[in-house]
Scaffold this motif. Structure first.
Motif, PDB file in Angstrom:
ATOM      1  N   ALA A 324     -30.321  32.787  75.504  1.00 32.74           N
ATOM      2  CA  ALA A 324     -30.553  34.227  75.496  1.00 32.74           C
ATOM      3  C   ALA A 324     -30.059  34.893  76.783  1.00 32.74           C
ATOM      4  CB  ALA A 324     -32.042  34.506  75.310  1.00 32.74           C
ATOM      5  N   LYS A 325     -29.918  34.129  77.862  1.00 33.93           N
ATOM      6  CA  LYS A 325     -29.470  34.702  79.135  1.00 33.93           C
ATOM      7  C   LYS A 325     -27.947  34.783  79.238  1.00 33.93           C
ATOM      8  CE  LYS A 325     -33.481  33.505  81.999  1.00 33.93           C
ATOM      9  NZ  LYS A 325     -34.368  33.090  80.933  1.00 33.93           N
ATOM     10  N   SER A 326     -27.244  34.094  78.361  1.00 28.34           N
ATOM     11  CA  SER A 326     -25.787  34.077  78.440  1.00 28.34           C
ATOM     12  C   SER A 326     -25.197  35.418  78.011  1.00 28.34           C
ATOM     13  CB  SER A 326     -25.220  32.964  77.562  1.00 28.34           C
ATOM     14  OG  SER A 326     -23.811  32.938  77.649  1.00 28.34           O
ATOM     15  N   LEU A 327     -24.132  35.810  78.699  1.00 26.70           N
ATOM     16  CA  LEU A 327     -23.477  37.076  78.407  1.00 26.70           C
ATOM     17  C   LEU A 327     -22.354  36.949  77.389  1.00 26.70           C
ATOM     18  CD1 LEU A 327     -23.281  38.394  82.074  1.00 26.70           C
ATOM     19  CD2 LEU A 327     -24.918  39.067  80.304  1.00 26.70           C
ATOM     20  N   THR A 328     -21.977  35.709  77.054  1.00 22.44           N
ATOM     21  CA  THR A 328     -20.864  35.520  76.126  1.00 22.44           C
ATOM     22  C   THR A 328     -20.886  34.097  75.565  1.00 22.44           C
ATOM     23  OG1 THR A 328     -18.465  35.767  75.877  1.00 22.44           O
ATOM     24  CG2 THR A 328     -19.248  34.746  77.910  1.00 22.44           C
ATOM     25  N   ASP A 329     -20.021  33.842  74.625  1.00 20.34           N
ATOM     26  CA  ASP A 329     -19.873  32.504  74.051  1.00 20.34           C
ATOM     27  C   ASP A 329     -18.886  31.735  74.927  1.00 20.34           C
ATOM     28  OD1 ASP A 329     -19.451  30.210  72.574  1.00 20.34           O
ATOM     29  OD2 ASP A 329     -19.200  31.234  70.656  1.00 20.34           O
ATOM     30  N   VAL A 330     -19.391  31.130  76.004  1.00 21.30           N
ATOM     31  CA  VAL A 330     -18.505  30.481  76.971  1.00 21.30           C
ATOM     32  C   VAL A 330     -17.825  29.248  76.376  1.00 21.30           C
ATOM     33  CG1 VAL A 330     -19.647  31.323  79.041  1.00 21.30           C
ATOM     34  CG2 VAL A 330     -20.453  29.235  77.970  1.00 21.30           C
ATOM     35  N   ARG A 331     -18.466  28.591  75.438  1.00 19.97           N
ATOM     36  CA  ARG A 331     -17.837  27.404  74.848  1.00 19.97           C
ATOM     37  C   ARG A 331     -16.607  27.785  74.027  1.00 19.97           C
ATOM     38  NH1 ARG A 331     -20.927  22.396  74.108  1.00 19.97           N
ATOM     39  NH2 ARG A 331     -22.373  22.348  75.861  1.00 19.97           N
ATOM     40  N   ALA A 332     -16.693  28.868  73.300  1.00 14.88           N
ATOM     41  CA  ALA A 332     -15.521  29.335  72.560  1.00 14.88           C
ATOM     42  C   ALA A 332     -14.420  29.759  73.519  1.00 14.88           C
ATOM     43  CB  ALA A 332     -15.902  30.481  71.633  1.00 14.88           C
ATOM     44  N   ASP A 333     -14.794  30.426  74.604  1.00 16.84           N
ATOM     45  CA  ASP A 333     -13.799  30.877  75.579  1.00 16.84           C
ATOM     46  C   ASP A 333     -13.153  29.690  76.295  1.00 16.84           C
ATOM     47  OD1 ASP A 333     -14.412  33.451  74.871  1.00 16.84           O
ATOM     48  OD2 ASP A 333     -15.684  33.842  76.616  1.00 16.84           O
ATOM     49  N   ALA A 334     -13.952  28.680  76.652  1.00 16.19           N
ATOM     50  CA  ALA A 334     -13.402  27.492  77.305  1.00 16.19           C
ATOM     51  C   ALA A 334     -12.476  26.736  76.360  1.00 16.19           C
ATOM     52  CB  ALA A 334     -14.532  26.589  77.787  1.00 16.19           C
ATOM     53  N   THR A 335     -12.871  26.640  75.095  1.00 14.03           N
ATOM     54  CA  THR A 335     -12.030  25.969  74.103  1.00 14.03           C
ATOM     55  C   THR A 335     -10.691  26.678  73.959  1.00 14.03           C
ATOM     56  OG1 THR A 335     -13.937  25.123  72.881  1.00 14.03           O
ATOM     57  CG2 THR A 335     -11.864  25.311  71.665  1.00 14.03           C
ATOM     58  N   ALA A 336     -10.724  27.993  73.925  1.00  9.54           N
ATOM     59  CA  ALA A 336      -9.481  28.762  73.813  1.00  9.54           C
ATOM     60  C   ALA A 336      -8.600  28.544  75.043  1.00  9.54           C
ATOM     61  CB  ALA A 336      -9.796  30.246  73.645  1.00  9.54           C
ATOM     62  N   ALA A 337      -9.222  28.408  76.215  1.00  8.24           N
ATOM     63  CA  ALA A 337      -8.446  28.177  77.442  1.00  8.24           C
ATOM     64  C   ALA A 337      -7.733  26.829  77.387  1.00  8.24           C
ATOM     65  CB  ALA A 337      -9.364  28.249  78.660  1.00  8.24           C
ATOM     66  N   VAL A 338      -8.418  25.800  76.897  1.00  8.68           N
ATOM     67  CA  VAL A 338      -7.779  24.491  76.771  1.00  8.68           C
ATOM     68  C   VAL A 338      -6.668  24.537  75.739  1.00  8.68           C
ATOM     69  CG1 VAL A 338      -8.118  22.068  76.165  1.00  8.68           C
ATOM     70  CG2 VAL A 338      -9.868  23.257  77.490  1.00  8.68           C
ATOM     71  N   ASP A 339      -6.974  25.086  74.578  1.00 10.78           N
ATOM     72  CA  ASP A 339      -5.997  25.094  73.477  1.00 10.78           C
ATOM     73  C   ASP A 339      -4.741  25.892  73.809  1.00 10.78           C
ATOM     74  OD1 ASP A 339      -7.658  23.508  71.962  1.00 10.78           O
ATOM     75  OD2 ASP A 339      -8.499  25.173  70.790  1.00 10.78           O
ATOM     76  N   SER A 340      -4.872  26.901  74.669  1.00 10.51           N
ATOM     77  CA  SER A 340      -3.719  27.751  75.006  1.00 10.51           C
ATOM     78  C   SER A 340      -3.029  27.321  76.294  1.00 10.51           C
ATOM     79  CB  SER A 340      -4.158  29.214  75.118  1.00 10.51           C
ATOM     80  OG  SER A 340      -5.114  29.363  76.168  1.00 10.51           O
ATOM     81  N   GLY A 341      -3.434  26.206  76.869  1.00  8.04           N
ATOM     82  CA  GLY A 341      -2.766  25.679  78.058  1.00  8.04           C
ATOM     83  C   GLY A 341      -3.129  26.362  79.352  1.00  8.04           C
TER      84      GLY A 341
END
Length: 399
Positions: A324-341
């Motif tokens: 509940a304290k998180s401001l965003t879906d960091v796991r989705a964002d981190a996954t996108a960072a890996v997948d996009s190089g």
């Protein structure tokens, strides 16, 4: 440091009410799992939670969105994963994963059940906070730097150094005395603590516990030459030849989330499994041909056998919707960072930045993505912090 609130570390019998539902944490001393136990965890993940087995930085596992706490308790008890109702949360024991198979001075794994049994046999040790951590390092230095409260570190085949609050005490003991000394240190911690959760929070805690031990045992001294304890990311990945010429396979798990279906395939190999404090696992005692087949089957399912994979550099907190304290879906964002190089090699120079959209985050080397400034789950050692704020992500390079 004195805490104003009681230890609320979750277990199986006391769940944490996360934003996405009840969370259970199952202790796995030394990270040691039989194939049958991993199969039991996979079945529970499907039947009673969200279908995934989360690996933690202490070699334990978590279930999210637990639907029936009583059924989960019964299931884990039958699998031998909940041997004590009173001591379940204090069984936090990390051991060098490859000990006795690849490298190291000695095999610390036989000490794990002895330490676990000693903890459970002492009624008072049930009062230990659920965050207290025991470490057993075979001398390679992989787990001593992980911030344990009470640990041993092999100096040779016949000598262990006692570590307290992550530092050497100068006390040296033979292997036969190591477990008893760790248990005595745990009792001393309880005598000294007020509301502190960790030994390093007690003023002069390391020195005071050491003094307790030296007073109780006149045959001990603290005259050993100090050893340096450093945090290392020592993930065993890929093809590892054991001392007996069998093969161990180290496998990374993306963001530490192991799908139950993948766990079922691993259990079907019918070999011992070791969970590591780097949210990975090791499949042990394989012959060469079966090991080759395991890689061919499990790599397409998402397990990582390449030591150069960018996935091994990235960790993340729970993020939304789990916290509940998180401001965003960091796991989705981190996954996108890996997948996009956008996860770059370690040697790449980087500078602090702030106010970034998730698609603008480019960082090098070890990095931890956090949904808020609490940075939950951040690993030890030099790590670049990528933190969500109301104005976007900030990047603070590793020091």
């Amino acid at each position: 440091m004195t805490r104003s609130d009681p230890d609320s570390c979750p277990g199986v019998l006391r769940l944490h009410e996360a934003a996405d539902g009840p969370l259970a944490r199952i202790r796995v001393p030394g990270g040691q799992l039989s194939p049958e136990q991993l199969q039991a965890l996979a079945a529970a993940a499907v039947d009673l939670s969200d279908g995934n087995i989360e690996l933690t930085s202490r070699g334990n596992v978590q279930f999210r969105q637990v639907r029936d706490a009583a059924a989960l308790s019964e299931h884990l008890t039958a699998a031998g994963l909940l041997p004590s109702a009173t001591h379940e949360r204090v069984r936090n024991i990390i051991a060098s994963p490859l000990s006795g198979r690849v490298g190291g001075w000695t095999d610390v794994h036989p000490l794990v059940p002895a330490l676990d049994a000693g903890l459970r046999a002492a009624p008072r040790l049930a009062e230990l906070p659920g965050r207290v951590l025991f470490t057993l390092d075979d001398g390679r230095g992989d787990v001593s730097g992980l911030g344990g409260d009470i640990g041993i570190h092999a100096l040779d085949e016949n000598t262990y150094a006692l570590l307290l609050a992550g530092n050497d005490t100068g006390v040296r003991v033979p292997p036969a005395e190591a477990v008893d000394l760790m248990l005595a240190a745990a009792h001393s911690f309880l005598e000294l603590r007020d509301a502190q959760w960790r030994l390093h929070e007690i003023p002069d805690g390391r020195a005071r516990v050491t003094d307790h031990l030296l007073t109780a045992r006149t045959d001990l001294d603290a005259s050993g030459d100090p050893i340096e304890v450093v945090a290392r990311q020592d993930i065993p990945i890929g093809w590892l030849t054991q001392h007996d010429d069998k093969i161990a396979l180290g496998a990374g798990v993306r963001l530490g989330s192991l799908p139950a279906r993948t766990a079922e395939f691993i259990a079907a190999i019918e070999r011992p499994i070791l969970l590591t404090p780097w949210r990975s696992l090791v499949i042990t005692d394989l012959d060469e041909w079966p090991a080759e087949q395991v890689v061919r089957v499990l790599a397409p399912m998402g397990l990582i056998f390449d030591a150069n994979s960018p996935w091994l550099q990235v960790s993340a907190c729970a993020g939304m919707p789990g916290c509940a304290k998180s401001l965003t879906d960091v796991r989705a964002d981190a996954t996108a960072a890996v997948d996009s190089g956008r996860v770059l090699p370690t040697a790449t120079t980087q500078s602090p930045r702030e106010g970034l959209d998730s698609t603008e985050v480019i960082a090098s080397g070890r990095q931890h993505w956090s949904g808020c400034d609490r940075r939950c789950g951040r690993p030890k050692g030099a790590v670049t912090d990528i933190i969500a704020t109301p104005d976007g992500y900030t990047i603070t390079p590793a020091d």
